[in-house]
Each structure stands twice: as C-alpha cells, then as structure tokens.
Design a protein around this motif. Structure first.
Motif, short mmCIF file in Angstrom:
data_model
loop_
_atom_site.label_atom_id
_atom_site.label_comp_id
_atom_site.label_asym_id
_atom_site.label_seq_id
_atom_site.Cartn_x
_atom_site.Cartn_y
_atom_site.Cartn_z
N VAL A 291 0.83 -1.20 0.00
CA VAL A 291 0.00 0.00 0.00
C VAL A 291 0.87 1.26 0.00
O VAL A 291 0.61 2.21 -0.72
CB VAL A 291 -0.93 0.02 1.23
CG1 VAL A 291 -1.77 1.30 1.26
CG2 VAL A 291 -1.83 -1.20 1.25
N LEU A 292 1.92 1.25 0.83
CA LEU A 292 2.80 2.42 0.94
C LEU A 292 4.18 1.94 1.37
O LEU A 292 4.31 1.13 2.30
CB LEU A 292 2.24 3.41 1.97
CG LEU A 292 3.01 4.72 2.14
CD1 LEU A 292 2.93 5.57 0.86
CD2 LEU A 292 2.46 5.51 3.33
N HIS B 86 -11.72 14.50 5.63
CA HIS B 86 -10.87 13.97 4.55
C HIS B 86 -11.35 12.64 3.99
O HIS B 86 -10.81 12.16 2.99
CB HIS B 86 -9.43 13.82 5.05
CG HIS B 86 -8.84 15.09 5.58
ND1 HIS B 86 -8.36 16.08 4.76
CD2 HIS B 86 -8.67 15.53 6.85
CE1 HIS B 86 -7.89 17.08 5.50
NE2 HIS B 86 -8.07 16.77 6.77
N GLY B 87 -12.33 12.00 4.63
CA GLY B 87 -12.71 10.65 4.22
C GLY B 87 -11.73 9.65 4.78
O GLY B 87 -10.99 9.93 5.73
N PRO B 88 -11.66 8.42 4.23
CA PRO B 88 -10.73 7.42 4.76
C PRO B 88 -9.28 7.88 4.65
O PRO B 88 -8.84 8.33 3.58
CB PRO B 88 -10.98 6.19 3.87
CG PRO B 88 -12.34 6.40 3.31
CD PRO B 88 -12.49 7.87 3.13
N ILE C 286 -6.90 7.71 1.32
CA ILE C 286 -6.84 6.49 0.53
C ILE C 286 -8.16 6.29 -0.21
O ILE C 286 -9.23 6.66 0.28
CB ILE C 286 -6.51 5.24 1.38
CG1 ILE C 286 -7.41 5.15 2.60
CG2 ILE C 286 -5.06 5.23 1.78
CD1 ILE C 286 -7.20 3.88 3.40
N ASN C 287 -8.06 5.72 -1.39
CA ASN C 287 -9.21 5.53 -2.27
C ASN C 287 -9.47 4.04 -2.44
O ASN C 287 -8.57 3.28 -2.81
CB ASN C 287 -8.89 6.18 -3.63
CG ASN C 287 -10.10 6.22 -4.54
OD1 ASN C 287 -10.85 5.27 -4.64
ND2 ASN C 287 -10.27 7.33 -5.23
N TRP D 253 -9.41 -1.95 -3.87
CA TRP D 253 -8.17 -2.03 -3.11
C TRP D 253 -7.74 -0.62 -2.69
O TRP D 253 -7.94 0.34 -3.46
CB TRP D 253 -7.06 -2.69 -3.93
CG TRP D 253 -7.34 -4.13 -4.17
CD1 TRP D 253 -8.01 -4.68 -5.24
CD2 TRP D 253 -7.06 -5.20 -3.29
NE1 TRP D 253 -8.13 -6.03 -5.05
CE2 TRP D 253 -7.55 -6.39 -3.87
CE3 TRP D 253 -6.41 -5.29 -2.05
CZ2 TRP D 253 -7.43 -7.63 -3.27
CZ3 TRP D 253 -6.29 -6.52 -1.45
CH2 TRP D 253 -6.79 -7.68 -2.05
N PRO D 254 -7.15 -0.47 -1.51
CA PRO D 254 -6.77 0.88 -1.04
C PRO D 254 -5.57 1.43 -1.81
O PRO D 254 -4.54 0.78 -1.92
CB PRO D 254 -6.42 0.64 0.43
CG PRO D 254 -6.01 -0.80 0.50
CD PRO D 254 -6.84 -1.51 -0.51
#
Length: 325
Positions: A268-269, A289-291, A316-317, A322-323
């Motif tokens: 992911v990061l 900000h959302g997730p 994250i989207n 998938w994130p």
C-alpha cells in the motif's frame, strides 16, 4: 467483477509506480516521536486524540487531523499492572469506542522478546487522568508459542469483537473477545493465524478496517526500528501491506488472489522521496478527509533515530476495491 477489480487495481498500482506516492498530509505542532500512532476523534467536541508508543502511552490532542498537536501527558502514568518486563514502557496502543466507553489496548514486552502480553484500559472521555488500567486481556505469549502477544487491534463484526495481534514468529493472529471486550471470550478455542510469510517472518502491526463488502487487513512488514544504528538492505525497511476478505475472521488474500497466510500481501505504501520506512499504521474514516491511512515514518531530512519518527497520513481511495494512497 473480481477480475475487473484486480485489473483496475493493477492499473492504479502502475500509475503509483510511475508517478510516486503522495507525500504525507500536513502536520503542525508536535509531529515527531510518534511511533505506532492510534487516532480517534471525540464526537462531542471534535477533538482529535493521538496515542503512541512510549512515555507510558503518550497522548496528544488537536482540533484537526492536521494539528496543531499538543502533548497532554501519559495515558497510564503508573504503567501497567501486568507483571512482565516492559510494564513501564508500553507499546502499540489501539483505541476504540465501544458503546459509551473508550478502550485502550496496549502491549507489554521488551524488544526481541516473546514474553509478552496485551493489556487494556478504559475511559469515558479519552482525557489524560481518566484511564483505568484493567490489566491483561488474557492474551499472553512465551517461548514456544507460535505468536508474539503485541500490536493489538480491535474490530467489531456484527455483535462479535475480535482482537488481531502478533509480530514475527508465525506473524499475525486473531482471537474472539468477550462483550464488552475486556478479555478473551469464554470458551474460545484460541487464537488462529490470519497472515504469515513463511519465507521472511517479519509481519506485525495489524489493523482491520471494513469498507464496503470487504474487511481489509493492513499490516507492517520489514524492519521497524534502529535505522540510525543499522539500516536494512534496500526494501528491507518497514512498508505497509494489505490483504482483504469478505469475513473479518479470515480468508484474507492479496490483489493477485494469494492467501495472506501463504506469503501473500499487496504493498500500500513504502519508502519514497524523503519518506523512509512507513508503518505502525491504522485507518480512520475522517469527517473532513474521508478514509485516511495514518502511520509513522522517518523523514530522511531530519534523522533516522526511533525518537525522530514522524506522524504521517494520506487519504486512501477504495474505488478499485483495493486501497490506493
């Protein structure tokens, strides 16, 4: 649809590789020495609380996720009542609201040891000075067990509470908790494995987050600490991984369909630019900000010492299934 989701995720991953990850979001106030952060927002007044490893669980507050963050003191100034080495140097807090009570899970251990336990404290407000230590949850490890009892994370699955935990040995486990979740559920058959890399057992810091139809198991992989004394080979430092499942209790797989218990896992990061070794993560659905994915990281322009780790966050989207940072 599953195949389409995988294709979309792959395309987004290639874009991420081509253009790089986004830098961490803005942070003001005290943003350094923030190892293994746990974020929660008090709905009554909108105050953000950040709990982190060290200082008998350091507590910072802010009016917004971006800060300014202000140190308020120790959540457990007397340490833990658990009779183990490390009970005055508590690790990896995880904070959750259950009903009208806040639960703070923490780890008691020493570095490299498997003689560890997970404790819990409660508060009605989150404020420093209001936490009551309840001691052990009943989750404890010692030499010969397949897991290490550190890095707890609570997730609610309907009326069931689960605690995901673990580090190295056979990596990440999960166990049902009682209701309210102060201890392991009576009659539980014990902890079961949800993530394991048989080649390189270096997975820890699990965090389960539900989005849409899936539960996402985020975890950290690689060397977490001591970069100022001994940096690992390139790529061996902390990075944030994920697998997902339609059930909170497991069957977690990565974006290629490989089981998380069979060395699966999707990045992911990871290190990029001045960001090195991101990990110790959690996910929070922020009203502004959302997730967001939050974590600690080394800013290479500042220093590699454990005490120099900074608080980072990114939106994250999940639109691909998938994130994506």
């Amino acid at each position: 649809m599953a195949r389409l989701s995988t294709v979309i995720w792959g395309a987004l991953s290639l874009l991420g590789s081509a253009f790089g990850y986004a830098n961490p979001g803005a942070c003001s106030g005290t943003c350094t020495n923030t190892h293994d952060p746990s974020i929660i927002r008090r709905s009554s007044d909108g105050t953000y609380f950040r709990f982190s490893t060290g200082g008998k669980i350091a507590v910072h507050t802010a009016p917004a996720l971006t800060g300014p963050w202000t140190y308020k003191g120790a959540a457990l100034p007397s340490g833990s009542s658990i009779d183990l080495d490390g009970n005055q140097d508590l690790w990896a807090p995880d904070v959750a609201l259950v009903g009208s009570t806040y639960y703070l899970y923490y780890s008691v251990s020493t570095f490299g040891s498997q003689d560890s336990a997970i404790g819990v404290a409660t508060s009605s407000s989150l404020d420093v000075g209001t936490w009551t230590d309840l001691g052990s949850t009943g989750i404890r490890s010692s030499s010969g067990k397949p897991y290490n009892a550190i890095d707890p994370n609570l997730v609610q699955d309907g009326s069931t509470y689960l605690l995901t935990f673990g580090s190295f040995w056979r990596d990440i486990y999960q166990v049902p908790m009682a209701s309210p979740p102060k201890a392991v559920a009576s009659g539980s058959s014990g902890a079961y494995n949800v993530a394991y890399d048989s080649v390189k057992t270096d997975e820890e810091g699990a965090f389960v987050y539900k989005n849409g139809a899936y539960y996402y198991l985020f975890y950290s992989k690689g060397q977490c600490c001591g970069y100022d004394a001994s940096k690992p080979a390139a790529g061996g430092e902390y990075k944030i991984m994920v697998c997902r499942s339609s059930s909170a209790t497991g069957g977690y797989v990565d974006a290629a369909g490989k089981a998380c218990t069979s060395s699966g896992g999707t990045v992911v990061l990871e290190s990029h630019g001045n960001v090195y070794g991101p990990g110790g993560q959690g996910v929070y659905n922020d009203p502004t900000h959302g997730p967001v994915l939050y974590y600690h990281y080394v800013d290479t322009t500042i220093g590699y010492a454990d005490g120099q780790k900074r608080f980072g966050w990114n939106t994250i989207n999940f639109s691909s299934g998938w994130p994506v940072v």
